[in-house]
Scaffold this active site. Structure first.
Site, PDB file in Angstrom:
ATOM      1  N   CYS A 130      57.913  29.549 -41.633  1.00  0.00           N
ATOM      2  CA  CYS A 130      59.102  30.392 -41.777  1.00  0.00           C
ATOM      3  C   CYS A 130      59.300  30.867 -43.218  1.00  0.00           C
ATOM      4  O   CYS A 130      59.665  32.024 -43.455  1.00  0.00           O
ATOM      5  CB  CYS A 130      60.347  29.659 -41.278  1.00  0.00           C
ATOM      6  SG  CYS A 130      60.502  27.966 -41.864  1.00  0.00           S
ATOM      7  N   HIS A 242      66.777  30.818 -44.961  1.00  0.00           N
ATOM      8  CA  HIS A 242      65.989  30.328 -46.085  1.00  0.00           C
ATOM      9  C   HIS A 242      66.100  31.314 -47.252  1.00  0.00           C
ATOM     10  O   HIS A 242      66.069  32.541 -47.060  1.00  0.00           O
ATOM     11  CB  HIS A 242      64.512  30.207 -45.706  1.00  0.00           C
ATOM     12  CG  HIS A 242      64.203  29.071 -44.785  1.00  0.00           C
ATOM     13  ND1 HIS A 242      65.136  28.153 -44.370  1.00  0.00           N
ATOM     14  CD2 HIS A 242      63.014  28.704 -44.213  1.00  0.00           C
ATOM     15  CE1 HIS A 242      64.545  27.267 -43.572  1.00  0.00           C
ATOM     16  NE2 HIS A 242      63.267  27.583 -43.463  1.00  0.00           N
TER      17      HIS A 242
END
Length: 344
Positions: A130, A242
């Site tokens: 990710c 993130h």
């Protein structure tokens, strides 16, 4: 005639997101099947305006299924993805199980779409980590323009990267702090509530963690093996999204303004960059969004041809579920797969 699509790991965070995005983007599927382990059989998961009843991954016949979006973990993928691929179903795997296999393409459609033609070797396509996915979306257009020599990235990764258990741990610890209960650790090595942990995945012999190594290896595989990459991966008390502080060195001269213009025109990127209070994006704003957001673009005077920037994205979407479905869309758009129903 549309495709038959299975989502393996349909009860997990990413599996549920895959189902939501398949519906949102109107993927050309005549049927979507929700699959999970035997302990989840019979549960219901949302799909569009309705629900799907979860079926058993281990007993499903993939011979009439066209695409399997695999989000059931690395060990499950190692066991089942080759078997599924041998039945003529293309597996798009979200785990790390196949990313570094030379016969399996590792794909971010905005970055290396042409590599998808290699999928037929095993009928498996890998989704990147990710944190790597959002990074390479931002790096690709800049690399094309000025050739990146070196990347130094520090990640600030949300607890959803650890799945539901990570999100539950942050919630429970935060509540415990407020009511003065004992703070109990579960999956994390130290308290995550009101703290940051410079440790994601297992440590390797050189002192880096496997998460940090993944960023290096995947960036090189997808973008350019000559790029030097170093990473520090940090878990932060954020539920979704993130963030990355990225320092870049280029072979050619590039200004911050040129970088902004390039990124504004780049697929998958959205520049929000004003040198003022709030003129940047945080993970809170990116949750539920598809774009990779880029802020704080500025020149680094300490190196020749250097830039700094801040990169934020929803790790459950572009970092996982959305990227997998974009790969499936790419297969369809390029005519690389045909519906088995249509073929019959």
């Amino acid at each position: 005639m549309g495709f038959r699509v299975a989502v393996a790991g349909a009860t997990g965070n990413v599996g549920r997101e895959m189902l939501e995005i398949l519906s949102e983007r109107n993927f050309p599927a005549d049927e979507v099947i929700a699959l999970a382990s035997s302990r989840s059989v019979g549960k219901e998961v949302s799909f569009g305006d309705g629900t799907l009843t979860v079926k058993n991954l281990e007993t499903h016949d993939f011979s009439d299924t066209d695409i399997c979006l695999m989000s059931a973990g690395g060990s499950v993928s190692q066991k089942w993805s080759p078997k599924i691929g041998q039945q003529g179903c293309v597996v798009i795997d979200n785990s790390s199980a196949w990313r570094y296999n030379a016969d399996v393409p590792l794909i971010v459609p905005e970055v290396n779409a042409d590599a998808i033609s290699e999928f037929s070797r095993k009928n498996i396509i890998a989704n990147p980590n990710c944190s790597t996915a959002q990074l390479v979306v931002a790096l690709k257009p800049l690399h094309d323009a000025a050739v990146i020599k070196r990347v130094v990235v520090s990640t600030y990764q949300s607890v959803s990267g650890s799945g539901k258990d990570g999100m539950d741990e942050l919630f429970n610890q935060t509540r415990a702090v407020f009511v003065n209960d004992p703070v109990e650790k579960g999956i994390y090595t130290k308290r995550i509530a009101f703290n940051v942990i410079p440790h994601i995945d297992s440590f390797m012999e050189d002192g880096y963690t496997k998460e940090e190594w993944k960023v290096l290896a995947e960036t090189k595989k997808m973008l350019d093996p000559k790029i030097k990459v170093t990473c520090t991966a940090v878990r932060v008390p954020v539920f979704i999204g993130h963030s990355e502080a990225v320092n870049l060195e280029f072979e050619k001269e590039i200004t911050a303004e040129q970088a902004r213009d390039i990124l504004r025109d780049a697929p998958g990127c959205l520049v929000v960059d004003k040198a003022e209070d709030g003129g940047y994006v945080t993970p809170h704003e990116c949750a539920g969004e598809d774009a990779t957001y880029i802020s704080r673009i500025r020149e680094d005077a300490t190196v020749e041809n250097g830039l700094n920037m801040w990169v934020v994205s929803d790790n459950l979407r572009k970092g996982a579920a959305l990227n997998a479905i974009q790969i499936a869309e790419l297969l369809v758009a390029r005519g690389l797969i045909k519906s088995k129903n249509q073929a019959a």
